[in-house]
Design an enzyme around this catalytic site. Structure first.
Site, PDB file in Angstrom:
ATOM      1  N   LYS A 288       0.827  -1.196   0.000  1.00 37.93           N
ATOM      2  CA  LYS A 288       0.000   0.000   0.000  1.00 37.93           C
ATOM      3  C   LYS A 288       0.869   1.256   0.000  1.00 37.93           C
ATOM      4  O   LYS A 288       0.569   2.234  -0.652  1.00 37.93           O
ATOM      5  CB  LYS A 288      -0.904  -0.003   1.234  1.00 37.93           C
ATOM      6  CG  LYS A 288      -2.144  -0.825   1.051  1.00 37.93           C
ATOM      7  CD  LYS A 288      -2.704  -1.267   2.381  1.00 37.93           C
ATOM      8  CE  LYS A 288      -1.941  -2.469   2.901  1.00 37.93           C
ATOM      9  NZ  LYS A 288      -2.304  -2.859   4.250  1.00 37.93           N
ATOM     10  N   ARG A 289       1.944   1.157   0.733  1.00 32.96           N
ATOM     11  CA  ARG A 289       2.833   2.305   0.836  1.00 32.96           C
ATOM     12  C   ARG A 289       3.415   2.720  -0.509  1.00 32.96           C
ATOM     13  O   ARG A 289       3.691   3.880  -0.757  1.00 32.96           O
ATOM     14  CB  ARG A 289       4.000   1.986   1.770  1.00 32.96           C
ATOM     15  CG  ARG A 289       3.582   1.750   3.189  1.00 32.96           C
ATOM     16  CD  ARG A 289       4.757   2.045   4.075  1.00 32.96           C
ATOM     17  NE  ARG A 289       5.382   3.312   3.687  1.00 32.96           N
ATOM     18  CZ  ARG A 289       6.491   3.781   4.177  1.00 32.96           C
ATOM     19  NH1 ARG A 289       7.130   3.083   5.063  1.00 32.96           N
ATOM     20  NH2 ARG A 289       6.992   4.924   3.793  1.00 32.96           N
TER      21      ARG A 289
END
Length: 525
Positions: A288-289
């Site tokens: 996600k980062r």
RNA sequence: GGUCCCAUCGUCUAGAGGCCUAGGAUACUGCCCUCUCACGGCAGAGACACGGGUUCGAUUCCCGUUGGGACUACCA
């Protein structure tokens, strides 16, 4: 890259030879593909005698399913389907802090959309606590695990101190020989052998070994009775009779710990296949980062589910030079032997190309049906499948995603005004009023509004005026579509229909008259 | 830092010691087609990370270097 040892024996996959255990019972007498005696020539049995292949996809519901997860799920699914096996979905929700119910639902919706249907599950680790408890007891009884009441906070401090001192940040095993009993703050640790090494033959990576000296005594069960990852996985894979663990190679370092647990439990482990990771543009693991988008986001953007499957399959796996695979071909050709070892980077350009390829391949009716879905939100277009199909046919080769197509198709469903400023400034000018009027007249005179008839008419008009077709086409295009880019005018006009076309041409003429100063229009008309 | 994994065009990959003048796909460039934009067709440019071995012969096998990645939790 080439298979080593027995991996190539007439294309057969070594498999466990015993039937899966029944209800939590351990499997007996299992052929161990990871052991040193792995595949003596001629020991491989074929076909029916072997155990059914069982694979699993085990996401943790701490986030949406993204491309990396879908990649892993696909390989597991493909392998199971290829071998007529069973694909299991297991939700690893032992992280109470971060797991969320909405992600459990989203993961299932994502897999369903992709067509990666599961045969068993979804199992939930959070509902299997009693099973882990039973296995922990077994380990404790065998002296393979012990209670540890070190304070987590203090552990953290110790770890940081070691790190600062340049030492390896590992648990110092201070509770290992204390013989501590059960207690409200006592976690259970696995008693890792102090010396020796664990090795296995990975179905994809080949032989891999880890020295026990590199491992520490991992916590297998928290003080609150919730198992930790490495332990829960082993217990689950045993009780679910998983035969082949296919997962990202970020799990390679976990494998020796898990193998040790299998050994302590006296159970032969499944075979392992660590597939290469798919990295983001920044070459880092998809997360996600790093902007890894949820699978459902690709649906929203107008990608076809099969585009994802085909694309994902080709990252890390290949079948000669073939790029395009039908779902059936994917299943028919998939094999672990053709999975590469090195990580791949997700390439949006190629992904878009693949999607545009499928958009062109599909029938107009099918694309139209999908298009209707994307248009519904924005335009609320006519619900006539035939109309959508005709619209889609003109756009299939011009768009790379359904969302893009919906945008491009908007003018078919609503008035093109306001016109694109630059387009209007260039083509909706007084000098073109006469032209637009003539086109209007000629269209009315056409016996039939077909692509060929319209194209012929445009050419006639151009010839008569001694100009190129483009000069007559562009003003008409802007009048009808509101911009300088659209499908061929023949198709556009035929689809819009006489009445609507006349209205739009009339509107364009009025627009010109209203937007030009009297003397300018006098001068230029 | 330590451990482990990996290494062919920008990207995804083919390659199983001579089939390699390293193939395909994508992206890129040019030309053709053309009412715009696309599609399509043709052509072009573009890679075996480096150094040692082994071998008659290494992209391919071994070792090292370098580079990249993963892991290093009472996360999964």
């Amino acid at each position: 890259m080439r298979p080593v040892g027995g991996r190539r024996v007439s294309g057969q996959q070594p498999r466990n030879c015993a039937p899966p255990g029944k209800k939590g019972r351990l499997r007996r007498e299992i052929f161990w593909p990871c052991g040193p005696n792995y595949v003596k020539k001629g020991t491989i049995r074929t076909g029916k005698a072997m155990t059914t292949v069982r694979t699993r996809f085990s996401p943790s519901p701490t986030g949406s399913l993204h491309l990396g997860g879908a990649h892993t799920a696909l390989f597991n699914w493909l392998y199971a389907r290829r071998h007529g096996g069973v694909f299991i979905l297991r939700i690893e929700d032992t992280d109470k802090e971060r797991s969320q119910e909405k992600f459990v639902a989203e993961i299932q919706e994502s897999l369903t959309w992709l067509g990666l249907t599961w045969d068993e599950g979804p199992y939930r680790q959070s509902r299997r606590l009693h099973i882990y408890q039973e296995y922990v007891e077994r380990l404790l009884a065998a002296g393979a695990a012990y209670y540890c009441d070190c304070d987590p906070e203090e552990l953290k401090v110790r770890r940081e101190t070691m790190l600062a001192r340049g030492e390896k940040p590992r648990y110092d095993r201070r509770c290992r020989e204390l013989g501590l009993g059960r207690g409200p703050t006592a976690a259970v640790r696995f008693k890792t052998p102090l010396s020796g090494a664990t090795h296995w033959r990975d179905r994809i990576k080949g032989p891999i070994a880890f020295d026990h000296a590199e491992l520490d005594d991992l916590v297998i069960m928290r003080a609150d009775g919730i198992p930790t990852y490495n332990f829960a996985v082993v217990v689950d894979d045993i009780t679910m009779a998983v035969t082949t663990v296919i997962r990202g190679d970020d799990h390679v370092p976990n494998t020796p710990r898990q193998l040790l647990i299998y050994e302590a439990l006296g159970v032969e482990p499944p075979e392992f296949a660590h597939m290469p990771l798919m990295l983001g543009q920044d070459r880092a693991k998809l997360s996600k980062r790093h902007g890894a988008l949820p699978v459902l986001e690709y649906r929203r953007q107008g990608f076809l589910p099969h585009t994802l499957n085909n694309y994902l399959a080709r990252v890390g796996w290949s079948h000669g030079d073939q790029e395009i695979f039908s779902p059936e071909e994917l299943i028919r050709y998939f094999s672990l032997e053709n999975v590469g070892k090195s990580a791949g980077i997700f390439d949006m350009e190629k992904f878009l190309w693949l999607n545009s390829h499928y958009l062109k391949e599909m029938s107009p009716l099918e694309v139209g049906g999908n298009l209707a879905f994307y248009l519904a939100a924005a335009e609320g277009g006519r619900p006539d499948p035939g109309y959508f199909a005709r619209v889609a046919a003109t756009l299939q080769a011009r768009c790379k995603t359904l969302a893009e197509m919906a945008q491009a198709a908007a003018f078919y469903f609503r008035d093109p005004r306001p016109y694109e400023a630059q387009a209007a400034a260039k083509f909706l000018i007084p000098a073109n009023v006469a032209l637009l009027r003539e086109i209007m007249g000629r269209l009315e005179a056409l016996p039939e509004l077909t692509e060929a008839a319209v194209s012929g008419m445009l050419k006639d008009v151009a010839d008569a005026a001694g100009v190129k077709v483009v000069n007559v086409a562009q003003p008409v295009r802007v009048a009808l579509a509101g911009k300088t880019v659209s499908p061929g005018l023949g198709d556009v006009i035929a689809i819009l229909g006489q009445e609507e076309v006349a209205r739009r041409l009339q509107n364009a003429i009025r627009f010109i008259e209203e937007n030009s100063s009297p003397d300018e229009s006098a001068r230029r008309t």
